[in-house]
Scaffold this active site. Structure first.
Site, PDB file in Angstrom:
ATOM      1  N   GLY A  45      -8.120  41.438  54.419  1.00  0.00           N
ATOM      2  CA  GLY A  45      -8.667  41.179  53.093  1.00  0.00           C
ATOM      3  C   GLY A  45      -9.276  39.792  53.045  1.00  0.00           C
ATOM      4  O   GLY A  45      -8.836  38.883  53.769  1.00  0.00           O
ATOM      5  N   GLN A  50     -12.690  32.252  49.494  1.00  0.00           N
ATOM      6  CA  GLN A  50     -12.212  31.852  50.828  1.00  0.00           C
ATOM      7  C   GLN A  50     -13.361  31.508  51.777  1.00  0.00           C
ATOM      8  O   GLN A  50     -13.138  30.936  52.836  1.00  0.00           O
ATOM      9  CB  GLN A  50     -11.370  32.972  51.453  1.00  0.00           C
ATOM     10  N   CYS A  88      -2.103  34.685  55.200  1.00  0.00           N
ATOM     11  CA  CYS A  88      -3.406  34.473  54.570  1.00  0.00           C
ATOM     12  C   CYS A  88      -4.327  33.754  55.550  1.00  0.00           C
ATOM     13  O   CYS A  88      -3.898  32.818  56.213  1.00  0.00           O
ATOM     14  CB  CYS A  88      -3.228  33.634  53.308  1.00  0.00           C
ATOM     15  N   LEU A  89      -5.566  34.210  55.628  1.00  0.00           N
ATOM     16  CA  LEU A  89      -6.525  33.589  56.550  1.00  0.00           C
ATOM     17  C   LEU A  89      -6.763  32.118  56.204  1.00  0.00           C
ATOM     18  O   LEU A  89      -7.150  31.335  57.067  1.00  0.00           O
ATOM     19  CB  LEU A  89      -7.853  34.357  56.529  1.00  0.00           C
ATOM     20  N   HIS A 131      -2.932  40.500  46.439  1.00  0.00           N
ATOM     21  CA  HIS A 131      -3.097  39.207  47.109  1.00  0.00           C
ATOM     22  C   HIS A 131      -4.528  38.680  46.903  1.00  0.00           C
ATOM     23  O   HIS A 131      -4.727  37.508  46.555  1.00  0.00           O
ATOM     24  CB  HIS A 131      -2.779  39.397  48.604  1.00  0.00           C
ATOM     25  N   GLU A 132      -5.523  39.575  47.092  1.00  0.00           N
ATOM     26  CA  GLU A 132      -6.928  39.142  46.978  1.00  0.00           C
ATOM     27  C   GLU A 132      -7.308  38.822  45.535  1.00  0.00           C
ATOM     28  O   GLU A 132      -8.033  37.858  45.277  1.00  0.00           O
ATOM     29  CB  GLU A 132      -7.871  40.210  47.546  1.00  0.00           C
ATOM     30  N   HIS A 135      -6.286  35.477  44.673  1.00  0.00           N
ATOM     31  CA  HIS A 135      -7.230  34.459  45.163  1.00  0.00           C
ATOM     32  C   HIS A 135      -8.299  34.166  44.117  1.00  0.00           C
ATOM     33  O   HIS A 135      -8.696  33.017  43.925  1.00  0.00           O
ATOM     34  CB  HIS A 135      -7.942  34.955  46.437  1.00  0.00           C
TER      35      HIS A 135
HETATM   36 NI    NI Z   1      -5.257  35.308  51.416  1.00  0.00          NI
END
Ligand code: NI
Length: 157
Positions: A45, A50, A88-89, A131-132, A135
């Site tokens: 995701g 991000q 998380c990236l 989660h997204e 963000h």
């Molecule tokens: Ni994330």
């Protein structure tokens, strides 16, 4: 094109992203690049902020094909919550246990910029979407995690 993924500490990750009014050619290109970037780093995701753009846009693929959501919001959820480990990236090397709704309904703008897209999700897909969408509101999983663990092997980002 592979985009640079912003890391924890970058203020864009704490911004409240703005809704899209329509899906322009630039937004379509951004979607394509976000998917390419997510696949490149084996993510499941990615939210637009991000990659530095505070727009309400997320891409997700849990191995069942890409899902693109414009202006997503959770309109329904059941009462069951489950705890699962997330990473998380934007925060490589850390994971944490986060409580999420097991089943949700997400509404968003359709790809032609009109009408309303409806998506029902449960389990991992529901978790990733929550989660997204967090963000988009400047929320990171570490804000909600009960325990934060440093992974022995740094995530490759
Ligand atoms: Ni994330």
């Amino acid at each position: 094109m592979i985009l640079r993924i912003r890391k924890q500490g970058d203020p864009v990750l704490r911004m409240r992203s703005v809704p899209l009014k329509k899906i322009t050619k630039e937004i379509s290109t951004l979607v394509k690049n976000m998917l390419e970037t997510m696949y490149e780093v084996d993510g499941i995701g990615l939210a637009a902020n991000q990659v530095g753009l505070p727009l309400r846009l997320v891409v997700v693929d849990i191995g069942e094909g890409p899902i693109v959501l414009f202006n997503p919001c959770i309109t329904e959820h059941d009462n069951e919550e489950t705890v699962g480990r997330e990473g998380c990236l934007s925060i490589p090397g850390l994971t944490g246990e986060v409580k999420r709704w097991e089943e949700i309904v997400v509404h968003g703008m359709a790809e032609n910029g009109l009408g309303c897209e409806r998506l029902e999700a449960r389990g991992l897909l529901a978790r990733v979407l929550q989660h997204e969408i967090d963000h988009l509101n400047g929320i990171l999983f570490i804000d909600k995690a009960k325990d934060i663990r440093k992974e022995q092997v740094e995530a490759e980002v």
